[in-house]
Design a protein around this motif. Structure first.
Motif, PDB file in Angstrom:
ATOM      1  N   TYR A   5       1.178  -1.166   0.284  1.00 53.76           N
ATOM      2  CA  TYR A   5      -0.249  -0.213   0.331  1.00 53.76           C
ATOM      3  C   TYR A   5       0.787   1.077  -0.020  1.00 53.76           C
ATOM      4  O   TYR A   5       0.304   2.137  -0.998  1.00 53.76           O
ATOM      5  CB  TYR A   5      -1.395  -0.232   1.316  1.00 53.76           C
ATOM      6  CG  TYR A   5      -1.578  -0.971   1.329  1.00 53.76           C
ATOM      7  CD1 TYR A   5      -2.803  -1.310   0.105  1.00 53.76           C
ATOM      8  CD2 TYR A   5      -2.152  -1.919   2.010  1.00 53.76           C
ATOM      9  CE1 TYR A   5      -3.727  -2.383   0.264  1.00 53.76           C
ATOM     10  CE2 TYR A   5      -3.077  -2.633   2.077  1.00 53.76           C
ATOM     11  CZ  TYR A   5      -4.025  -3.389   0.840  1.00 53.76           C
ATOM     12  OH  TYR A   5      -4.657  -4.269   1.115  1.00 53.76           O
ATOM     13  N   SER A   7       0.787   4.104  -3.096  1.00 52.49           N
ATOM     14  CA  SER A   7       0.402   5.499  -2.492  1.00 52.49           C
ATOM     15  C   SER A   7       1.778   6.054  -3.412  1.00 52.49           C
ATOM     16  O   SER A   7       1.424   7.287  -4.280  1.00 52.49           O
ATOM     17  CB  SER A   7       0.327   5.962  -1.286  1.00 52.49           C
ATOM     18  OG  SER A   7       1.127   5.703  -0.147  1.00 52.49           O
ATOM     19  N   LEU A   8       2.573   5.604  -3.096  1.00 59.95           N
ATOM     20  CA  LEU A   8       3.553   6.895  -3.973  1.00 59.95           C
ATOM     21  C   LEU A   8       3.902   6.569  -5.394  1.00 59.95           C
ATOM     22  O   LEU A   8       3.784   7.665  -6.094  1.00 59.95           O
ATOM     23  CB  LEU A   8       4.406   6.182  -3.465  1.00 59.95           C
ATOM     24  CG  LEU A   8       5.484   6.309  -2.368  1.00 59.95           C
ATOM     25  CD1 LEU A   8       7.424   6.279  -1.782  1.00 59.95           C
ATOM     26  CD2 LEU A   8       5.434   7.456  -1.905  1.00 59.95           C
ATOM     27  N   VAL A  23       1.573   6.576  -7.123  1.00 62.28           N
ATOM     28  CA  VAL A  23       0.230   7.789  -7.366  1.00 62.28           C
ATOM     29  C   VAL A  23       0.663   8.726  -7.428  1.00 62.28           C
ATOM     30  O   VAL A  23       0.472   9.786  -8.195  1.00 62.28           O
ATOM     31  CB  VAL A  23      -0.919   7.016  -6.968  1.00 62.28           C
ATOM     32  CG1 VAL A  23      -2.221   8.084  -7.609  1.00 62.28           C
ATOM     33  CG2 VAL A  23      -1.285   5.885  -6.932  1.00 62.28           C
ATOM     34  N   THR A  24       1.386   9.255  -6.241  1.00 62.93           N
ATOM     35  CA  THR A  24       1.234  11.044  -5.949  1.00 62.93           C
ATOM     36  C   THR A  24       2.877  11.551  -6.207  1.00 62.93           C
ATOM     37  O   THR A  24       2.512  12.462  -6.487  1.00 62.93           O
ATOM     38  CB  THR A  24       1.032  11.098  -4.264  1.00 62.93           C
ATOM     39  OG1 THR A  24       2.811   9.991  -3.701  1.00 62.93           O
ATOM     40  CG2 THR A  24       0.207  10.691  -3.983  1.00 62.93           C
ATOM     41  N   PHE A  25       3.253  10.591  -6.422  1.00 60.56           N
ATOM     42  CA  PHE A  25       4.975  11.474  -6.558  1.00 60.56           C
ATOM     43  C   PHE A  25       4.964  11.882  -8.260  1.00 60.56           C
ATOM     44  O   PHE A  25       4.792  12.590  -8.340  1.00 60.56           O
ATOM     45  CB  PHE A  25       6.368   9.951  -6.691  1.00 60.56           C
ATOM     46  CG  PHE A  25       7.257  10.088  -7.175  1.00 60.56           C
ATOM     47  CD1 PHE A  25       8.387  11.444  -5.727  1.00 60.56           C
ATOM     48  CD2 PHE A  25       8.397   9.915  -8.608  1.00 60.56           C
ATOM     49  CE1 PHE A  25       9.003  11.953  -6.349  1.00 60.56           C
ATOM     50  CE2 PHE A  25       9.068  10.716  -8.255  1.00 60.56           C
ATOM     51  CZ  PHE A  25       9.748  11.261  -7.575  1.00 60.56           C
ATOM     52  N   LEU A  39       2.345  12.651  -9.669  1.00 59.50           N
ATOM     53  CA  LEU A  39       1.078  13.936 -10.179  1.00 59.50           C
ATOM     54  C   LEU A  39       1.620  15.186  -9.932  1.00 59.50           C
ATOM     55  O   LEU A  39       1.926  16.146 -10.040  1.00 59.50           O
ATOM     56  CB  LEU A  39      -0.130  13.140  -9.130  1.00 59.50           C
ATOM     57  CG  LEU A  39      -1.153  12.986  -9.677  1.00 59.50           C
ATOM     58  CD1 LEU A  39      -1.635  12.274  -8.809  1.00 59.50           C
ATOM     59  CD2 LEU A  39      -1.609  13.170 -11.345  1.00 59.50           C
ATOM     60  N   ASN A  40       2.590  14.561  -8.331  1.00 58.92           N
ATOM     61  CA  ASN A  40       4.005  15.820  -7.308  1.00 58.92           C
ATOM     62  C   ASN A  40       4.617  16.284  -8.960  1.00 58.92           C
ATOM     63  O   ASN A  40       4.682  17.716  -9.175  1.00 58.92           O
ATOM     64  CB  ASN A  40       3.906  15.832  -6.262  1.00 58.92           C
ATOM     65  CG  ASN A  40       3.151  15.462  -5.683  1.00 58.92           C
ATOM     66  OD1 ASN A  40       2.226  16.427  -5.608  1.00 58.92           O
ATOM     67  ND2 ASN A  40       3.700  14.879  -4.648  1.00 58.92           N
ATOM     68  N   GLY A  77       2.435  19.385  -9.107  1.00 59.74           N
ATOM     69  CA  GLY A  77       2.686  19.920  -8.083  1.00 59.74           C
ATOM     70  C   GLY A  77       3.221  21.296  -8.094  1.00 59.74           C
ATOM     71  O   GLY A  77       3.281  21.487  -7.870  1.00 59.74           O
TER      72      GLY A  77
END
Length: 62
Positions: free
Chosen positions: A33, A37-38, A40-42, A44-45, A49
Motif C-alpha cells: 500500500y 500510494s507513492l 500514484v502521488t509521486f 502527480l507531484n 504539483g
C-alpha cells in the motif's frame, strides 16, 4: 409494491456480497500500500504539483 420488492432485493444482494470472504483476508501487506500510494502521488507531484507551486510562488513575488 414494486419499489418495496426492489428494495428488498438490493438489501438481500448487499448482505450476500458482505458474506463473501475476500481472497487473502487477514494478510495485509503495508509495503504494498505504501508503494502504491507513492506510485500514484509521486508522478502527480512531479507533473503538476511542482510546476503549479513554482508558478504560484513566481506570481506571489511579482
Amino acid at each position: 409494491m414494486l419499489t418495496k420488492d426492489l428494495g428488498n432485493r438490493r438489501q438481500s444482494l448487499a448482505l450476500e456480497i458482505n458474506d463473501v470472504p475476500l481472497r487473502g483476508e487477514g494478510k495485509t501487506r503495508p509495503a504494498l500500500y505504501f508503494g502504491m500510494s507513492l506510485g500514484v502521488t509521486f508522478p502527480l507531484n512531479i507533473l503538476a504539483g511542482i510546476p503549479l507551486y513554482a508558478w504560484l510562488a513566481q506570481s506571489a513575488l511579482n
